[in-house]
Motif scaffolding. Structure first.
Motif, PDB file in Angstrom:
ATOM      1  N   GLN A 117      -2.257   0.156  -4.253  1.00  0.00           N
ATOM      2  CA  GLN A 117      -2.407  -1.349  -3.374  1.00  0.00           C
ATOM      3  C   GLN A 117      -2.318  -2.584  -4.006  1.00  0.00           C
ATOM      4  O   GLN A 117      -2.633  -3.076  -4.901  1.00  0.00           O
ATOM      5  CB  GLN A 117      -3.481  -1.148  -2.631  1.00  0.00           C
ATOM      6  CG  GLN A 117      -4.077   0.055  -2.200  1.00  0.00           C
ATOM      7  CD  GLN A 117      -5.253   0.628  -1.301  1.00  0.00           C
ATOM      8  OE1 GLN A 117      -6.477   0.451  -2.155  1.00  0.00           O
ATOM      9  NE2 GLN A 117      -5.163   0.029  -0.004  1.00  0.00           N
ATOM     10  N   ASP A 163       0.856  -0.583   0.023  1.00  0.00           N
ATOM     11  CA  ASP A 163       0.471   0.234  -0.521  1.00  0.00           C
ATOM     12  C   ASP A 163       0.829   1.258  -0.327  1.00  0.00           C
ATOM     13  O   ASP A 163       1.935   0.934   0.956  1.00  0.00           O
ATOM     14  CB  ASP A 163      -0.826  -0.241   1.625  1.00  0.00           C
ATOM     15  CG  ASP A 163      -1.901   0.974   1.112  1.00  0.00           C
ATOM     16  OD1 ASP A 163      -1.944   1.832   0.186  1.00  0.00           O
ATOM     17  OD2 ASP A 163      -2.791   1.061   1.604  1.00  0.00           O
ATOM     18  N   GLU A 164       0.906   1.577  -1.371  1.00  0.00           N
ATOM     19  CA  GLU A 164       2.002   3.361  -1.328  1.00  0.00           C
ATOM     20  C   GLU A 164       1.539   4.089  -2.307  1.00  0.00           C
ATOM     21  O   GLU A 164       0.409   3.788  -2.879  1.00  0.00           O
ATOM     22  CB  GLU A 164       3.519   2.533  -1.799  1.00  0.00           C
ATOM     23  CG  GLU A 164       3.371   1.835  -3.138  1.00  0.00           C
ATOM     24  CD  GLU A 164       4.516   1.751  -3.455  1.00  0.00           C
ATOM     25  OE1 GLU A 164       5.341   0.551  -2.453  1.00  0.00           O
ATOM     26  OE2 GLU A 164       5.143   1.838  -4.601  1.00  0.00           O
ATOM     27  N   HIS A 183      -2.150   6.578  -5.776  1.00  0.00           N
ATOM     28  CA  HIS A 183      -2.405   5.810  -5.073  1.00  0.00           C
ATOM     29  C   HIS A 183      -2.048   3.850  -4.784  1.00  0.00           C
ATOM     30  O   HIS A 183      -3.061   3.705  -5.853  1.00  0.00           O
ATOM     31  CB  HIS A 183      -3.227   5.677  -3.640  1.00  0.00           C
ATOM     32  CG  HIS A 183      -3.999   4.758  -2.295  1.00  0.00           C
ATOM     33  ND1 HIS A 183      -4.827   4.364  -1.855  1.00  0.00           N
ATOM     34  CD2 HIS A 183      -1.971   3.984  -1.747  1.00  0.00           C
ATOM     35  CE1 HIS A 183      -4.874   3.684  -0.750  1.00  0.00           C
ATOM     36  NE2 HIS A 183      -3.918   3.480  -1.244  1.00  0.00           N
ATOM     37  N   LEU A 242      -2.802  -6.756  -2.640  1.00  0.00           N
ATOM     38  CA  LEU A 242      -3.487  -7.275  -1.449  1.00  0.00           C
ATOM     39  C   LEU A 242      -3.931  -8.919  -2.129  1.00  0.00           C
ATOM     40  O   LEU A 242      -4.132  -8.808  -2.590  1.00  0.00           O
ATOM     41  CB  LEU A 242      -4.659  -6.341  -1.023  1.00  0.00           C
ATOM     42  CG  LEU A 242      -5.506  -6.006  -1.105  1.00  0.00           C
ATOM     43  CD1 LEU A 242      -6.998  -6.367  -0.342  1.00  0.00           C
ATOM     44  CD2 LEU A 242      -5.702  -4.699  -1.673  1.00  0.00           C
ATOM     45  N   ARG A 259       3.223  -5.710  -7.285  1.00  0.00           N
ATOM     46  CA  ARG A 259       3.925  -4.359  -6.993  1.00  0.00           C
ATOM     47  C   ARG A 259       5.133  -3.148  -8.024  1.00  0.00           C
ATOM     48  O   ARG A 259       4.630  -2.560  -9.146  1.00  0.00           O
ATOM     49  CB  ARG A 259       4.986  -4.171  -6.088  1.00  0.00           C
ATOM     50  CG  ARG A 259       5.301  -2.966  -5.715  1.00  0.00           C
ATOM     51  CD  ARG A 259       6.955  -3.041  -4.921  1.00  0.00           C
ATOM     52  NE  ARG A 259       5.956  -3.610  -3.174  1.00  0.00           N
ATOM     53  CZ  ARG A 259       5.800  -3.243  -1.956  1.00  0.00           C
ATOM     54  NH1 ARG A 259       5.985  -1.889  -1.833  1.00  0.00           N
ATOM     55  NH2 ARG A 259       5.574  -4.322  -1.197  1.00  0.00           N
TER      56      ARG A 259
END
Length: 133
Positions: free
Chosen positions: A61, A52-53, A59, A63, A111
């Motif tokens: 995320q 989460d960055e 933004h 998950l 990511r």
């Protein structure tokens, strides 16, 4: 009777060597994920580490997504969001990850795929992926 010429043999050997070199580069790239992407997954859970960055003002995320693990018959069990909108990511076995934005590139982690998608989008919004369209 057809005989193999030196030129044909050299071409075959060169092509095979180039193919093996490309496989080696792709494998090394996929296996070079930063330790933080591999090691931070919760104990007993397979898959990439959640993140989460904010990257380039967006933004992002990532998950685990156990509720929606099957997406159009493909199961990655991982969800990536860019500014709250889903970025479709795909895992390609051990060869890495790709996204709907950069489909022909392989990344070491979701990511990395999300960051590259943000760079490629250049401020544009993510459009939802519809596999039935």
């Amino acid at each position: 009777m057809s005989r193999l010429t030196r030129r044909q043999a050299l071409g075959a050997v060169t092509g095979a060597a180039a193919g093996m070199a490309l496989v080696g580069v792709a494998t090394a790239s996929a296996n070079s994920a930063p330790e933080k992407d591999r090691a931070a997954a919760p104990a007993g859970v397979k898959g990439p580490a959640p993140f989460d960055e904010v990257f380039q003002g967006r933004h992002i995320q990532g998950l685990p997504d156990h509720a929606h693990a099957a997406h159009a018959g493909h199961s990655t069990g991982f969800r990536v969001l860019v500014d709250g909108r889903e970025l479709h990511v795909m895992q390609h076995g051990k060869s890495g990850w790709s996204s709907a934005i950069n489909h022909y590139e392989r990344f070491a982690s979701p990511r990395d795929a999300a960051r590259t998608a943000v760079t490629t989008l250049k401020g544009a919004a993510v459009v939802p992926f519809d596999p039935t369209a």
